[in-house]
Every structure is written in structure tokens, then in C-alpha cells.
Design a protein around this motif. Structure first.
Motif, PDB file in Angstrom:
ATOM      1  N   ARG A  40       0.828  -1.215   0.000  1.00 50.79           N
ATOM      2  CA  ARG A  40       0.000   0.000   0.000  1.00 50.79           C
ATOM      3  C   ARG A  40       0.860   1.261   0.000  1.00 50.79           C
ATOM      4  NH1 ARG A  40      -3.334  -3.362   3.338  1.00 50.79           N
ATOM      5  NH2 ARG A  40      -2.251  -2.673   5.219  1.00 50.79           N
ATOM      6  N   SER A  41       2.045   1.188   0.610  1.00 53.75           N
ATOM      7  CA  SER A  41       2.908   2.373   0.672  1.00 53.75           C
ATOM      8  C   SER A  41       3.446   2.761  -0.691  1.00 53.75           C
ATOM      9  CB  SER A  41       4.069   2.127   1.640  1.00 53.75           C
ATOM     10  OG  SER A  41       5.022   1.233   1.074  1.00 53.75           O
ATOM     11  N   ALA A  42       3.371   1.866  -1.661  1.00 53.40           N
ATOM     12  CA  ALA A  42       3.845   2.194  -3.002  1.00 53.40           C
ATOM     13  C   ALA A  42       3.007   3.287  -3.644  1.00 53.40           C
ATOM     14  CB  ALA A  42       3.834   0.936  -3.874  1.00 53.40           C
ATOM     15  N   ASP A  43       1.844   3.582  -3.101  1.00 49.48           N
ATOM     16  CA  ASP A  43       0.957   4.590  -3.678  1.00 49.48           C
ATOM     17  C   ASP A  43       1.230   5.999  -3.157  1.00 49.48           C
ATOM     18  OD1 ASP A  43      -0.444   2.697  -5.205  1.00 49.48           O
ATOM     19  OD2 ASP A  43      -1.736   2.192  -3.504  1.00 49.48           O
ATOM     20  N   ILE A  44       2.162   6.153  -2.215  1.00 46.12           N
ATOM     21  CA  ILE A  44       2.411   7.476  -1.641  1.00 46.12           C
ATOM     22  C   ILE A  44       3.195   8.341  -2.611  1.00 46.12           C
ATOM     23  CG2 ILE A  44       2.415   6.502   0.688  1.00 46.12           C
ATOM     24  CD1 ILE A  44       5.475   7.002   0.733  1.00 46.12           C
ATOM     25  N   ASN A  45       3.233   9.631  -2.327  1.00 41.25           N
ATOM     26  CA  ASN A  45       4.089  10.572  -3.043  1.00 41.25           C
ATOM     27  C   ASN A  45       5.219  10.931  -2.094  1.00 41.25           C
ATOM     28  OD1 ASN A  45       5.176  12.458  -4.786  1.00 41.25           O
ATOM     29  ND2 ASN A  45       3.792  14.092  -4.098  1.00 41.25           N
ATOM     30  N   GLY A  46       6.364  10.291  -2.254  1.00 42.81           N
ATOM     31  CA  GLY A  46       7.479  10.504  -1.334  1.00 42.81           C
ATOM     32  C   GLY A  46       8.598   9.540  -1.641  1.00 42.81           C
ATOM     33  N   GLN A  47       9.099   8.851  -0.594  1.00 40.75           N
ATOM     34  CA  GLN A  47      10.130   7.858  -0.826  1.00 40.75           C
ATOM     35  C   GLN A  47      10.064   6.771   0.230  1.00 40.75           C
ATOM     36  OE1 GLN A  47      13.720  10.320  -0.591  1.00 40.75           O
ATOM     37  NE2 GLN A  47      14.201   9.425   1.411  1.00 40.75           N
ATOM     38  N   VAL A  48      10.536   5.580  -0.160  1.00 33.30           N
ATOM     39  CA  VAL A  48      10.556   4.424   0.726  1.00 33.30           C
ATOM     40  C   VAL A  48      11.943   3.805   0.660  1.00 33.30           C
ATOM     41  CG1 VAL A  48       9.621   2.130   1.201  1.00 33.30           C
ATOM     42  CG2 VAL A  48       8.092   3.960   0.441  1.00 33.30           C
ATOM     43  N   GLN A  49      12.565   3.632   1.806  1.00 30.48           N
ATOM     44  CA  GLN A  49      13.854   2.952   1.922  1.00 30.48           C
ATOM     45  C   GLN A  49      13.605   1.614   2.602  1.00 30.48           C
ATOM     46  OE1 GLN A  49      16.727   5.063   4.275  1.00 30.48           O
ATOM     47  NE2 GLN A  49      18.044   3.285   4.521  1.00 30.48           N
ATOM     48  N   ILE A  50      14.115   0.537   2.018  1.00 26.78           N
ATOM     49  CA  ILE A  50      13.796  -0.784   2.537  1.00 26.78           C
ATOM     50  C   ILE A  50      14.990  -1.715   2.406  1.00 26.78           C
ATOM     51  CG2 ILE A  50      12.769  -1.433   0.324  1.00 26.78           C
ATOM     52  CD1 ILE A  50      10.819  -3.205   1.884  1.00 26.78           C
ATOM     53  N   ALA A  51      15.229  -2.517   3.457  1.00 27.22           N
ATOM     54  CA  ALA A  51      16.277  -3.540   3.461  1.00 27.22           C
ATOM     55  C   ALA A  51      15.638  -4.875   3.831  1.00 27.22           C
ATOM     56  CB  ALA A  51      17.378  -3.175   4.457  1.00 27.22           C
ATOM     57  N   PHE A  52      16.079  -5.951   3.174  1.00 22.20           N
ATOM     58  CA  PHE A  52      15.507  -7.275   3.385  1.00 22.20           C
ATOM     59  C   PHE A  52      16.505  -8.200   4.069  1.00 22.20           C
ATOM     60  CE2 PHE A  52      13.258  -5.475  -0.215  1.00 22.20           C
ATOM     61  CZ  PHE A  52      11.930  -5.770   0.065  1.00 22.20           C
ATOM     62  N   HIS A  90      14.192 -13.309   3.750  1.00 21.84           N
ATOM     63  CA  HIS A  90      13.583 -12.384   2.793  1.00 21.84           C
ATOM     64  C   HIS A  90      12.356 -11.653   3.340  1.00 21.84           C
ATOM     65  CE1 HIS A  90      16.220 -13.730  -0.468  1.00 21.84           C
ATOM     66  NE2 HIS A  90      16.071 -14.936   0.055  1.00 21.84           N
ATOM     67  N   PHE A  91      12.387 -11.306   4.616  1.00 27.18           N
ATOM     68  CA  PHE A  91      11.366 -10.411   5.158  1.00 27.18           C
ATOM     69  C   PHE A  91      11.964  -9.005   5.245  1.00 27.18           C
ATOM     70  CE2 PHE A  91      13.508 -12.367   8.844  1.00 27.18           C
ATOM     71  CZ  PHE A  91      13.994 -11.233   9.490  1.00 27.18           C
ATOM     72  N   PRO A  92      11.144  -7.957   5.208  1.00 25.58           N
ATOM     73  CA  PRO A  92      11.663  -6.582   5.352  1.00 25.58           C
ATOM     74  C   PRO A  92      12.174  -6.389   6.780  1.00 25.58           C
ATOM     75  CG  PRO A  92       9.472  -6.609   4.363  1.00 25.58           C
ATOM     76  CD  PRO A  92       9.702  -7.979   4.930  1.00 25.58           C
ATOM     77  N   LYS A  93      13.455  -6.136   6.933  1.00 26.12           N
ATOM     78  CA  LYS A  93      14.021  -5.970   8.273  1.00 26.12           C
ATOM     79  C   LYS A  93      14.149  -4.500   8.671  1.00 26.12           C
ATOM     80  CE  LYS A  93      18.920  -6.173   6.934  1.00 26.12           C
ATOM     81  NZ  LYS A  93      20.220  -6.825   7.219  1.00 26.12           N
ATOM     82  N   TYR A  94      14.114  -3.610   7.688  1.00 25.88           N
ATOM     83  CA  TYR A  94      14.154  -2.176   7.989  1.00 25.88           C
ATOM     84  C   TYR A  94      13.408  -1.420   6.903  1.00 25.88           C
ATOM     85  CZ  TYR A  94      15.718   2.603   8.675  1.00 25.88           C
ATOM     86  OH  TYR A  94      15.737   3.963   8.868  1.00 25.88           O
ATOM     87  N   VAL A  95      12.523  -0.519   7.321  1.00 26.02           N
ATOM     88  CA  VAL A  95      11.755   0.300   6.375  1.00 26.02           C
ATOM     89  C   VAL A  95      11.701   1.728   6.897  1.00 26.02           C
ATOM     90  CG1 VAL A  95       9.557   0.652   5.192  1.00 26.02           C
ATOM     91  CG2 VAL A  95      10.295  -1.680   5.771  1.00 26.02           C
ATOM     92  N   TYR A  96      12.017   2.668   6.028  1.00 25.53           N
ATOM     93  CA  TYR A  96      11.849   4.088   6.347  1.00 25.53           C
ATOM     94  C   TYR A  96      11.077   4.727   5.199  1.00 25.53           C
ATOM     95  CZ  TYR A  96      12.875   9.072   6.753  1.00 25.53           C
ATOM     96  OH  TYR A  96      12.765  10.444   6.825  1.00 25.53           O
TER      97      TYR A  96
END
Length: 217
Positions: A171-183, A188-194
Motif C-alpha cells: 500500500r505504501s507504493a501509492d504514496i508521493n514521497g520515498q521508501v527505503q527498505i532492506a531485506f 527475505h522479510f523486510p528488516k528495515y523500512v523508512y
């Protein structure tokens, strides 16, 4: 000054006085209305809080001292990390969705039916929350525990399974901004998201996952 002029001046001043009085009256009434509205909301909130406290006394949280040891992995960590890949949205939206789809497929290929992990969620308001131990078991409701070993009430924004985390990220893919993610390279689960929603800078959130463990039968 002629009597007619003096009478006209007095009449003009009287009209101004009435007009000023009406304006001040409206201001005072407006301020009083706002104050009453605020007081009413406070009283309503207090009533609701009182009900929650009464409920808590009737059904106290369950305590499990055995879960306290799992929180040893929650040392001091920087809220903002440099790891992972950053996606600027909406320009890189398709790339983010493709990455999430790939990593989620790898997660589903290896995920256990029963597992635990440590979760910490934060945002500008109300700030970074404490670490929770999430307990996920097949065909059973999700459970959460705080570092004191007390069962924690589930909410829709800071308690979720790994699959729930993936749902939130999609759902966050629909925002207007940025997403930082590490797996996590193994599971293979998201271990860090900003993530941050523009124009920002206070519309940010963080998600940290660590201490992933299988639950042995």
C-alpha cells in the motif's frame, strides 16, 4: 459648535460604540464556544479512558516471564539507517512493486508456519514505540508481548505479522514521497523500512524487525 452638530457627533459615536460592542461580543462568544467545545472533548475522552481502565481491571493482561529473554536483541540502534535501497515515488513505483513481489515470493517459499520476531514501529507522532515480541502461529490469532512479558493489545498500525508487513508495504507504493527498505538475506522479510510522504519533513515512519526465530513444536 451648533447644537445640531454636537447631536450628530454624539449619534455617530454611539453608533460606533454599538458596532464595537457587537464585534467584541462576537469575539467573546466565539472564544467561549471554542473553550466549551474543547472542554466537552476532554470530558468525553476522559470518560472513554475511564472505561478502558475499568476494562483493564476486569481483564488484566497475561504475563509470560519466559518471553523477556527474547528482548536481549534490542540494543541501542539508530532510528535512521543507511542500509537498503531507496525508491523515490511516484517515479520508481513500478520498481518498488517489482522488488516487493520478488522478495515476497522468496519469503513465501521459505516461511515457517510458526515464528516469532521483534518489532519496533515509529513515526513523527506519537514517536518511536517500544519493542514488541510478535508471536505468529498457523491457524491461531496473532499475539504480542512487551519487554516485561505482558501481553500487548493488537492494533492495526504497530502490530502485524510478516505477511501483514508486506501488505502495508504494498500500500505504501501509492504514496508521493520515498521508501527505503532492506531485506533479510536468508528469510527475505523486510528488516528495515523508512518512508516519508512529501512535502515532509515530519510525515515519516520507521519499521524495524529483528530476532526472527522459528517456534519449535
Amino acid at each position: 459648535m451648533p447644537a445640531s452638530s454636537q447631536a450628530g457627533r454624539r449619534w455617530s459615536l454611539a453608533r460606533r460604540g454599538v458596532a464595537l460592542g457587537l464585534v467584541m461580543g462576537c469575539v467573546i462568544v466565539g472564544v467561549f464556544s471554542v473553550a466549551c467545545h474543547k472542554n466537552a472533548r476532554v470530558q468525553t475522552d476522559a470518560h472513554i479512558d475511564h472505561g478502558i481502565k475499568d476494562t483493564a481491571r476486569v481483564a488484566p493482561p497475561i504475563t509470560d516471564p519466559s518471553v523477556i529473554a527474547f528482548f536481549k536483541d534490542t540494543g541501542v540502534v539508530n532510528v535512521l539507517s543507511a542500509e537498503g535501497q531507496t525508491f523515490k515515488l511516484p517515479g520508481e513505483r513500478q520498481s518498488l512493486r517489482a522488488t516487493l513481489r520478488k522478495e515476497r515470493e522468496l519469503w513465501h517459499a521459505k516461511k515457517p508456519s510458526d515464528y516469532r520476531f521483534l518489532l519496533r514501529v515509529g513515526c513523527f507522532c506519537p514517536g518511536t514505540r517500544g519493542w514488541l515480541l510478535m508471536d505468529v502461529r498457523a491457524n491461531q490469532p496473532l499475539r504480542a508481548w512487551d519487554r516485561a512479558g505482558r501481553s500487548f493489545a493488537l492494533t492495526d498500525w504497530n502490530t502485524f505479522s510478516i505477511d501483514g508487513l508486506y501488505d502495508n508495504l504494498e500500500r505504501s507504493a501509492d504514496i508521493n514521497g520515498q521508501v527505503q527498505i532492506a531485506f533479510d538475506p536468508r528469510w527475505h522479510f523486510p528488516k528495515y523500512v523508512y518512508s516519508v510522504v512529501l512535502p515532509g519533513p515530519d510525515a515519516w515512519s520507521t519499521i524495524e524487525v529483528r530476532g526472527f526465530r522459528l517456534i519449535r513444536p
